[in-house]
Scaffold this active site. Structure first.
Site, PDB file in Angstrom:
ATOM      1  N   HIS A 232      39.019  12.624  11.197  1.00  0.00           N
ATOM      2  CA  HIS A 232      39.181  13.320  10.066  1.00  0.00           C
ATOM      3  C   HIS A 232      38.584  14.903  10.447  1.00  0.00           C
ATOM      4  CE1 HIS A 232      41.252  14.049   6.645  1.00  0.00           C
ATOM      5  NE2 HIS A 232      41.188  13.355   5.966  1.00  0.00           N
TER       6      HIS A 232
ATOM      7  N   HIS B 173      46.819  18.487  17.498  1.00  0.00           N
ATOM      8  CA  HIS B 173      47.116  17.946  16.183  1.00  0.00           C
ATOM      9  C   HIS B 173      48.050  16.937  16.317  1.00  0.00           C
ATOM     10  CE1 HIS B 173      47.344  18.099  12.187  1.00  0.00           C
ATOM     11  NE2 HIS B 173      46.118  18.897  12.467  1.00  0.00           N
TER      12      HIS B 173
ATOM     13  N   ASP C 178      39.978  23.845  13.616  1.00  0.00           N
ATOM     14  CA  ASP C 178      38.153  23.296  13.716  1.00  0.00           C
ATOM     15  C   ASP C 178      37.966  24.113  15.290  1.00  0.00           C
ATOM     16  OD1 ASP C 178      38.063  21.694  12.333  1.00  0.00           O
ATOM     17  OD2 ASP C 178      38.933  19.961  13.330  1.00  0.00           O
TER      18      ASP C 178
END
Ligand code: ACO
Length: 432
Positions: free
Chosen positions: A265, A307, A367
């Protein structure tokens, strides 16, 4: 509610029932299956919530195929360019952009709550300096839950507003104190004249000059804004489920932080930095790592790529890439973070020209570049998920409020497909 419906038939009993279809403003409509058990004696089964809507929400819209992320209807790109974290927090909570007075009042309410009970610092001091900051953060939320326990009154709007503001103001101050602690610095005082991002940078890096603080605060503010909400992800769903028992909002946010901590996460940006450092220190070029990520015999994956929801460029990644570029450009040429950004850009270019990544719709996610900016600002890697939690607190409390205001509000209680033993008689221990 529309007249649309879906008819399902139980082939065994030949019984047919109509299930209403609820229409969404955008995205897939949903089938209301509440009458399934009553009429057919059946439950729906969807571990991991792959095709199940868990609630009705007006806060955030994501279209993963198109790479869209909107807060209350406003595209994230526009908010990142024109708004700021405080105004966006207001938007997420109140479902409208504030006027000048609204924003001033809201900002003052937040900064007036920067005065977090200073005995929390004694508690932070109990943790060893190498404790994971997320573990310390969970303890701090538990401290706040204990302190505010007697006031709990979740159906009271005033109580909800005060605890919402208190959480949005306290979590960044506590995060800065955790950073002070793990860096062995003195605990810094919050400054009420500063915004959330400015105050966080001021408390975290008191040694910086005003220009450097300003530069870092701007980048941090956008990082906070981009992480403020992401509809019904695992931690937000945790906050909703936990809050549905009418527990303290501080305890519900602690539950969200616990969920966010997991590497699938909130923890991926740390893994990106480790990967970029490894590439930087190795003799091999980026093509080697792209090939390695494609090799099914090799567990290596391109961190920060792919993702579950976005099958297109994550819109947040595009914005952070730009921020990384601008932020690093202002640093001097010898800054050790510049080569990491160059490697990331090369990796992205090679991957996006490669059929393996193109055919699987694997694009950089949020990220991929956020760790580079956080590292350049001076945030230690173990604090990256704390930064995420600090920003996401806004989304969590927006969802908590929306859930309680929902006319269908009740405790969340999933059902199950039982596959255990049938009734079994107890045997005395000597007969087993
Ligand atoms: N590098 C190489 N191949 C990849 C990658 C990657 N980063 N991500 C997915 N793939 C491949 C898989 O091997 C699979 O290939 P196959 O169809 O030949 O078997 C295909 O792409 C689909 O991948 P899944 O794992 O099924 O996709 P899923 O939606 O389950 O996983 C996830 C998404 C976990 C993000 C995955 O892409 C991943 O591990 N990425 C790297 C870690 C990462 O960046 N995580 C952060 C997510 S963003 C966030 O949480 C804020």
């Amino acid at each position: 509610m529309t007249n649309k419906k879906i008819t399902i038939k139980d082939a065994e009993s030949n019984k047919e029932i109509d299930l209403p279809i609820l229409e969404s403003v955008l995205g897939p409509n949903v089938v209301d299956i509440k009458s399934l058990e009553k009429n057919l004696g059946l439950l729906s089964h969807d571990p991991g919530f792959l095709a199940t809507s868990s609630c009705e929400s007006k806060i955030t819209f994501i279209d993963g195929n198109e790479g869209k992320l909107w807060y209350r209807g406003y595209p994230i790109e526009e908010l990142a360019e024109k708004s700021n974290f405080t105004e966006t927090a207001y938007l997420l909570l109140k479902n409208k952009l504030p006027n000048i007075n609204d924003l001033e009042l809201f900002s003052n309410d937040i900064s007036n709550s920067y005065d977090v009970d200073s005995s929390i610092k004694d508690m932070i001091n109990v943790f060893s300096k190498d404790s994971h900051p997320m573990a310390i953060m969970i303890a701090c939320l538990s401290f706040l839950a204990a302190k505010h326990h007697k006031e709990i009154n979740i159906q009271n709007e005033k109580y909800r507003y005060e605890s919402t503001i208190n959480l949005i103001a306290s979590v960044p101050v506590i995060s800065a104190w955790i950073l002070n602690h793990i860096l062995s610095n003195n605990f810094q005082k919050p400054n009420k004249s500063l915004s959330i991002a400015e105050n966080f940078i001021n408390m975290s890096f008191p040694e910086l000059n005003e220009e450097q603080k300003n530069h870092s605060s701007k980048a941090m503010d956008i990082i906070f804004l981009l992480h403020a909400d992401h509809e019904q992800n695992a931690s937000t769903s945790t906050v909703r489920l936990s809050g549905s028992s009418e527990t303290s909002p501080y305890a519900a946010i602690a539950a969200g932080i616990t969920t966010l901590w997991g590497p699938t996460h909130g923890g991926a940006n740390e893994a990106v930095i480790n990967m970029l450092e490894e590439i930087k220190n190795s003799e091999r070029d980026v093509e080697h790592y792209v090939e390695q990520a494609k090799d099914k015999e090799n567990p290596f994956r391109l961190m920060g790529f792919g993702h579950r929801i976005y099958k297109n460029y994550d819109p947040r990644a595009k914005i952070i890439q730009k921020i990384a570029h601008e932020y690093l450009n202002k640093l001097d040429d010898n800054n050790p973070n510049k080569p990491l950004f160059d490697i990331a850009m090369k990796l992205e270019k090679h991957a996006l020209e490669d059929d393996y990544f193109v055919s699987r719709k694997l694009y950089p996610n949020v990220d991929f570049y956020s760790g580079i900016v956080l590292k350049a600002i001076g945030i230690p890697q173990s604090m990256y998920t704390v930064i995420f939690a600090l920003a996401r607190t806004v989304g969590w409390v927006a969802h908590w409020n929306e859930m309680i205001e929902d006319k269908n509000f009740r405790i969340g209680r999933p059902r199950q497909l039982y596959t255990g033993k049938n009734k079994t008689s107890y045997k005395d221990i000597k007969d087993r």
